[in-house]
Each structure stands twice: as C-alpha cells, then as structure tokens.
Write a protein that holds these residues in place. Structure first.
Motif, PDB file in Angstrom:
ATOM      1  N   CYS A  43       0.859  -1.173   0.000  1.00  0.00           N
ATOM      2  CA  CYS A  43       0.000   0.000   0.000  1.00  0.00           C
ATOM      3  C   CYS A  43       0.899   1.228   0.000  1.00  0.00           C
ATOM      4  O   CYS A  43       1.819   1.336   0.808  1.00  0.00           O
ATOM      5  CB  CYS A  43      -0.893   0.031   1.227  1.00  0.00           C
ATOM      6  N   GLY A  47      -4.128   4.609  -0.657  1.00  0.00           N
ATOM      7  CA  GLY A  47      -4.936   3.657  -1.402  1.00  0.00           C
ATOM      8  C   GLY A  47      -4.353   3.129  -2.692  1.00  0.00           C
ATOM      9  O   GLY A  47      -5.020   2.397  -3.403  1.00  0.00           O
ATOM     10  N   LEU A 101      -5.524  -2.920   0.160  1.00  0.00           N
ATOM     11  CA  LEU A 101      -6.301  -1.879   0.839  1.00  0.00           C
ATOM     12  C   LEU A 101      -6.301  -2.084   2.348  1.00  0.00           C
ATOM     13  O   LEU A 101      -6.316  -1.114   3.100  1.00  0.00           O
ATOM     14  CB  LEU A 101      -7.726  -1.825   0.286  1.00  0.00           C
ATOM     15  N   CYS A 104      -3.429  -0.391   3.888  1.00  0.00           N
ATOM     16  CA  CYS A 104      -3.451   1.075   3.890  1.00  0.00           C
ATOM     17  C   CYS A 104      -3.990   1.649   5.183  1.00  0.00           C
ATOM     18  O   CYS A 104      -3.798   2.814   5.466  1.00  0.00           O
ATOM     19  CB  CYS A 104      -4.317   1.596   2.734  1.00  0.00           C
TER      20      CYS A 104
END
Length: 105
Positions: A43, A47, A101, A104
């Motif tokens: 990440c 995003g 994701l 992140c």
C-alpha cells in the motif's frame, strides 16, 4: 538504465510508505492471479495498491495506475483457463486489491 535506477530507488521507499505483505502462488491455489510465483502487495499513500516482484513494481488498482509511473499489471496477469466461451478472461485480482487496501489502514 534509468528505469532500473528508478525502481531500485522506489522499492525501499514503497516499503516504508505503507504496509507490505508477501504473497505466494501456493497460498492462493487456482485463485492466484499472476504468472509469477510470488511477490509483495504494498500500500502506498492512501490507497495505491502495488505488486512488487522481480525488481518491477506493478500498479494493481486505478489509483496506482493514475500515478503513471508503475508497470502495467496486465504483463503478469494470468488468463482464466477455467472459463470456456463466456466469463472473465483473467483470474480475479480482487483478493490482491483487498489485501493491499487492508494494508493502507
């Protein structure tokens, strides 16, 4: 040579910019979406999901693609051999995006 230097420069900074998780074909079985056997999902920023393997950095999602500096994932994206005439032409890359994701946060 310039691209190689850029990649060598970016890999360490990517690793420290967000999360990183090593992934392997053996962990995914037939759901493995790549033609390479392993790599790292990364990440970057808020995003951008990247896949790092063989000293190349591939853009996995739209946000990473919009940066315009990473390799096109289609270069290593595996064809979906299980679909006959209809169905998706490539193995779903969604599990990789989900992992990225989650890194992140």
């Amino acid at each position: 040579m310039r691209i190689l230097l850029l990649v060598l420069f970016l890999i360490p900074s990517i690793a420290s910019a967000g999360g990183r998780q090593e992934v392997k074909r053996e962990d995914f079985g037939d759901a493995w979406p790549f033609t390479v056997n392993q790599g790292a999902v990364v990440c970057r920023g808020s995003g951008s999901v990247l896949f790092v393997t063989d000293r190349k950095i591939y853009a996995i999602n739209g946000l990473a693609k919009s940066d315009g500096v990473y390799e096109d994932v289609r270069e290593i994206w595996r064809d979906n051999a299980s679909t006959k005439k209809y169905g998706p032409p490539k193995v779903s890359i969604d599990p990789i995006i989900t992992i990225g994701l989650s890194l992140c946060n």
